[in-house]
Design a protein around this motif. Structure first.
Motif, PDB file in Angstrom:
ATOM      1  N   ASN A 256      35.851  28.561  57.723  1.00  0.00           N
ATOM      2  CA  ASN A 256      36.620  29.396  56.685  1.00  0.00           C
ATOM      3  C   ASN A 256      36.834  28.981  55.489  1.00  0.00           C
ATOM      4  O   ASN A 256      37.697  29.812  54.054  1.00  0.00           O
ATOM      5  CB  ASN A 256      38.318  29.830  57.441  1.00  0.00           C
ATOM      6  N   GLY A 257      36.057  27.726  54.839  1.00  0.00           N
ATOM      7  CA  GLY A 257      35.865  27.402  53.503  1.00  0.00           C
ATOM      8  C   GLY A 257      34.657  28.556  52.510  1.00  0.00           C
ATOM      9  O   GLY A 257      34.559  28.969  52.775  1.00  0.00           O
ATOM     10  N   PRO A 258      34.650  28.123  51.300  1.00  0.00           N
ATOM     11  CA  PRO A 258      33.925  28.942  50.616  1.00  0.00           C
ATOM     12  C   PRO A 258      32.536  29.155  50.760  1.00  0.00           C
ATOM     13  O   PRO A 258      32.416  30.235  50.967  1.00  0.00           O
ATOM     14  CB  PRO A 258      34.900  29.039  48.945  1.00  0.00           C
ATOM     15  N   ARG A 259      32.402  27.946  51.351  1.00  0.00           N
ATOM     16  CA  ARG A 259      30.688  28.888  51.032  1.00  0.00           C
ATOM     17  C   ARG A 259      30.067  28.676  52.467  1.00  0.00           C
ATOM     18  O   ARG A 259      29.135  29.535  52.645  1.00  0.00           O
ATOM     19  CB  ARG A 259      30.320  27.250  51.394  1.00  0.00           C
ATOM     20  N   TYR A 260      30.659  28.883  53.365  1.00  0.00           N
ATOM     21  CA  TYR A 260      30.700  30.053  54.213  1.00  0.00           C
ATOM     22  C   TYR A 260      31.073  31.058  54.327  1.00  0.00           C
ATOM     23  O   TYR A 260      30.399  32.313  54.855  1.00  0.00           O
ATOM     24  CB  TYR A 260      31.460  28.945  55.376  1.00  0.00           C
ATOM     25  N   GLN A 261      32.050  31.602  53.718  1.00  0.00           N
ATOM     26  CA  GLN A 261      32.500  32.452  53.437  1.00  0.00           C
ATOM     27  C   GLN A 261      31.553  33.544  52.650  1.00  0.00           C
ATOM     28  O   GLN A 261      30.974  34.419  53.032  1.00  0.00           O
ATOM     29  CB  GLN A 261      33.734  33.082  52.909  1.00  0.00           C
ATOM     30  N   GLU A 262      30.760  33.179  52.024  1.00  0.00           N
ATOM     31  CA  GLU A 262      29.583  32.972  50.839  1.00  0.00           C
ATOM     32  C   GLU A 262      28.558  33.181  51.618  1.00  0.00           C
ATOM     33  O   GLU A 262      27.669  34.225  51.638  1.00  0.00           O
ATOM     34  CB  GLU A 262      29.179  31.934  49.303  1.00  0.00           C
TER      35      GLU A 262
ATOM     36  N   TRP B 246      28.867  36.338  53.676  1.00  0.00           N
ATOM     37  CA  TRP B 246      29.332  37.696  53.508  1.00  0.00           C
ATOM     38  C   TRP B 246      27.416  38.182  52.430  1.00  0.00           C
ATOM     39  O   TRP B 246      27.415  39.984  52.740  1.00  0.00           O
ATOM     40  CB  TRP B 246      29.884  37.571  52.003  1.00  0.00           C
TER      41      TRP B 246
ATOM     42  N   LYS C  98      38.247  24.390  59.350  1.00  0.00           N
ATOM     43  CA  LYS C  98      37.746  24.419  58.201  1.00  0.00           C
ATOM     44  C   LYS C  98      36.714  24.356  57.213  1.00  0.00           C
ATOM     45  O   LYS C  98      36.658  24.901  56.163  1.00  0.00           O
ATOM     46  CB  LYS C  98      38.963  22.844  57.193  1.00  0.00           C
TER      47      LYS C  98
END
Length: 53
Positions: free
Chosen positions: A6-12, A15, A3
């Motif tokens: 794959n959450g937004p902070r690690y996706q950012e 990237w 979780k």
């Protein structure tokens, strides 16, 4: 862990590391990442594969 990963902070973060303008710490990292080169993310696997060929 999944979780968080794959959450937004690690996706950012992932990237930004692979972007043309990575975070300052990533700019000085000796490991070059190439989004089109799987081996650039799996250096140990690549070294093993190259050593056996």
């Amino acid at each position: 862990m999944e979780k968080i990963w794959n959450g937004p902070r690690y996706q950012e973060l992932r990237w930004s590391v692979n972007s043309p303008n990575p975070p300052p710490a990533c700019k000085t990292c000796p490991i070059i990442r190439d989004i089109n080169d799987r081996d650039s993310y799996m250096i140990h696997e690549a070294e093993t594969r190259l050593a056996t060929h």
